[in-house]
Design a protein around this motif. Structure first.
Motif, PDB file in Angstrom:
ATOM      1  N   GLU A   1     -67.704  71.340-113.065  1.00 24.53           N
ATOM      2  CA  GLU A   1     -69.030  71.839-112.691  1.00 24.53           C
ATOM      3  C   GLU A   1     -69.019  72.474-111.298  1.00 24.53           C
ATOM      4  O   GLU A   1     -69.783  73.401-111.020  1.00 24.53           O
TER       5      GLU A   1
ATOM      6  N   ASN B   1     -71.943  75.215-116.009  1.00 26.42           N
ATOM      7  CA  ASN B   1     -73.011  74.265-116.307  1.00 26.42           C
ATOM      8  C   ASN B   1     -72.488  73.040-117.056  1.00 26.42           C
ATOM      9  O   ASN B   1     -71.403  73.062-117.639  1.00 26.42           O
ATOM     10  N   THR B   2     -73.274  71.978-117.067  1.00 29.36           N
ATOM     11  CA  THR B   2     -72.849  70.687-117.618  1.00 29.36           C
ATOM     12  C   THR B   2     -72.513  70.785-119.104  1.00 29.36           C
ATOM     13  O   THR B   2     -71.507  70.218-119.563  1.00 29.36           O
ATOM     14  N   LYS B   3     -73.330  71.521-119.869  1.00 30.91           N
ATOM     15  CA  LYS B   3     -73.082  71.637-121.303  1.00 30.91           C
ATOM     16  C   LYS B   3     -71.719  72.284-121.580  1.00 30.91           C
ATOM     17  O   LYS B   3     -70.925  71.783-122.391  1.00 30.91           O
TER      18      LYS B   3
END
Length: 595
Positions: A574, A579-581
């Motif tokens: 990250e 992004n986290t997804k």
């Protein structure tokens, strides 16, 4: 021959001491020197004949600049600073003067520790060494930690650490240890590392006797092993001096434009380590040696001892001022014997180097001459060899290597990503790489090889001849290196009719062809792996949802390999702006691939 620009500058040189900086055509500083008289010294480079390394240096000089100093000593000190700053290529001793020998350090802290370190810093700590190898330093450290413990833990943690229970920590983990207790231990450690092992042996002998009398036989055996360690590791070196002053001894020997240097490290009254250096010189041998010593101690990993001994040909006062420690020239006794021994060793090293170089030259040049005779060509001094590599037609590459006088010339190696995508068309791949290589040499008016070797048979051989003769109008001898069923050199294809030329398997010519074939294959395979790995990583990442070209580049630049990406924590991925997804998708996908 000096250019008009240099000629004009030579006329303006002063009759004063100072430093000079030689520059190449790119303006890069390639050599720094000092002189008592700048006019005489700098002019000598352009007005005298030179050989070897000096001739090569002079051939690359396109400009120079000078810095005037008040006296010789200032020039010497300035030279050291300039070499450290610019790291010139021809001040070659700097590249070879940084030895990575370990030291034992007592840290400068409220609760000091014993450590093994590879670099010396001006941090108030005590450094002992250098030690011949990491094992010797490690064994000495473990012995001291058992006999004279300081702090082994990370500091106060409300409870005693395991080392405290073992008697190897003074207890900084749960109490405030008095400074006097540390000082007492440090005094014993210093005494031991400076060569006085008698106190430690006496103390251990008493402890062993007490343990044996108390029927603690395991403890007595452990102490006996510690005593044995002192005997075989600490005391095994013969005492060569009557005092324990840490000193370094330098001497040198010069022949055929090379200098051989010997450095003896005397520690604990013993010859603890010897360092040897040899390299071509581009300056006066005495000045080269003085420069070497000054630079030697400017490297952060070389601790200045209490005393340095040098031969009488060198300027002791000059060197002493530069390195900040007493420098002496012994005239008699043990110290003079050590100086003489260092010179004998320096001569031995250089004589051996020349013998090996002569044998190697005879062997390699003889192999090239032998190959030329076998093929009935004028010369095989410069040989260029080609090989292709691919995996099931993917990432087709070609590689070229060059051998001169039977030795690899790695500066001339070349890699080619082939535009021809049909791996089955060996002739097309061969035509492409030959056309690209020799069209370039013709445009650059560069020297052509005496012989071209192809890793392959008639198809590759005829493709090379077609491009050379019909497209480029070149008449370079070409031979094909034929392998047997064990993928080893068998013979050569050569001549108008592609005849098999059998070489004696025990001849130097045969060994040369075999080395060339193995080397070009190795070079091609390694290049192909680099290309293929990069493409494979990219293709695997491209299949992951949310990963585009920019994200892929970020991941590869940061982690380099798929395994490292798969093992990286989510927060590190990250941190690249992903992004986290997507980060979770990457981790899930790659971990499944790994399994």
């Amino acid at each position: 021959m000096a250019t008009s620009h240099i000629e004009h500058k030579l006329r303006l040189l002063p009759d004063l001491p100072g430093c000079y900086l030689m520059k190449n055509k790119l303006g890069k500083i390639i050599y720094v020197g000092k002189a008592k008289n700048l006019k005489n010294r700098v002019r000598s480079y352009f007005k005298s004949s030179h050989e070897g390394k000096t001739a090569k240096l002079v051939s690359q000089i396109r400009d120079f600049e000078t810095i005037i100093t008040t006296n010789d000593k200032e020039a010497f000190l300035l030279e050291i600073t300039l070499i450290q700053k610019h790291r010139p290529y021809y001040n070659i001793q700097l590249k070879q003067g940084n030895g990575g020998y370990p030291y034992i350090k007592i840290t400068n802290e409220r609760d000091p520790q014993l450590k093994i370190v590879n670099t010396i810093k001006k941090d108030g700590g005590y450094y002992f060494g250098p030690y011949p190898n990491v094992y010797a330093a490690d064994e000495t450290l473990h012995f001291l930690q058992k006999v004279y413990p300081l702090r082994r833990c990370n500091g106060y943690q409300h409870r005693p650490c395991l080392y405290y229970h073992m008697g190897q920590c003074l207890g900084a983990c749960f109490k405030k240890v008095p400074k006097s207790e540390y000082q007492n231990q440090i005094r014993h450690i210093k005494s031991f590392l400076n060569g006085d092992v008698g106190i430690a042996k006496k103390m251990l002998t008493e402890k062993m006797k007490i343990a044996a009398d108390s029927l603690q036989y395991e403890r007595a055996a452990e102490i006996r092993d510690q005593l044995k360690y002192i005997e075989i590791t600490v005391e095994k070196q013969k005492i060569i001096s009557n005092d324990t002053t840490p000193r370094d001894i330098f001497n040198y020997y010069v022949n055929h434009g090379w200098i051989s240097i010997q450095i003896f490290f005397i520690r604990q009254a013993r010859l603890l380590k010897r360092v040897k250096r040899s390299f071509p010189i581009v300056d006066d041998p005495v000045e080269t040696m003085e420069d070497f010593i000054g630079q030697f101690y400017s490297e952060e990993n070389h601790q200045t001892p209490k005393e340095v001994l040098i031969p009488e040909t060198l300027a002791a006062d000059l060197i002493s001022e530069a390195i900040g420690t007493p420098v002496r020239v012994p005239q008699r006794g043990q110290k003079k014997d050590l100086i003489d021994m260092a010179q004998k060793n320096a001569k031995l090293v250089l004589d051996e180097k020349f013998r090996l170089m002569e044998l190697d030259n005879i062997k390699t040049k003889g192999a090239a001459d032998e190959l030329a005779v076998a093929l009935n060509i004028a010369s095989a001094k410069t040989i260029e060899a080609f090989d292709h590599s691919h995996i099931q037609g993917a990432d087709i590459v070609s590689a070229m290597i060059q051998f001169v006088d039977g030795k690899p010339n790695k500066n001339a190696y070349r890699k080619y990503k082939l535009r021809n995508e049909d791996h089955a068309d060996e002739a097309a791949s061969t035509r492409e790489v030959i056309r690209r290589r020799y069209t370039r040499l013709l445009k650059e008016h560069a020297d052509l090889p005496d012989l071209i070797l192809m890793d392959g048979g008639e198809i590759q051989l005829n493709a090379v001849k077609d491009v050379l003769e019909n497209e480029l109008g070149l008449e370079i001898p070409v031979a094909g290196m034929v392998k047997n069923d064990k993928h080893k050199t068998a013979d050569l294809l050569f001549g108008q009719l592609d005849e098999h030329i059998s070489l004696n398997p025990k001849s130097q010519a045969f060994y040369l062809v075999q080395r060339i074939q193995d080397e070009v294959h190795r070079f091609a395979i390694n290049f192909h792996r680099q290309v293929h790995t990069k493409h494979s990583l990219s293709s695997e990442l491209d299949t992951i949802e949310g990963v585009g070209p920019k994200t892929r580049s970020k991941l590869l630049n940061k982690f380099k390999t798929m395994k490292k990406i798969a093992n990286a924590p989510i927060n590190e991925i990250e941190a690249l702006g992903i992004n986290t997804k997507t980060a979770k998708n990457i981790k899930y996908s790659l971990n499944n691939i790994e399994k």
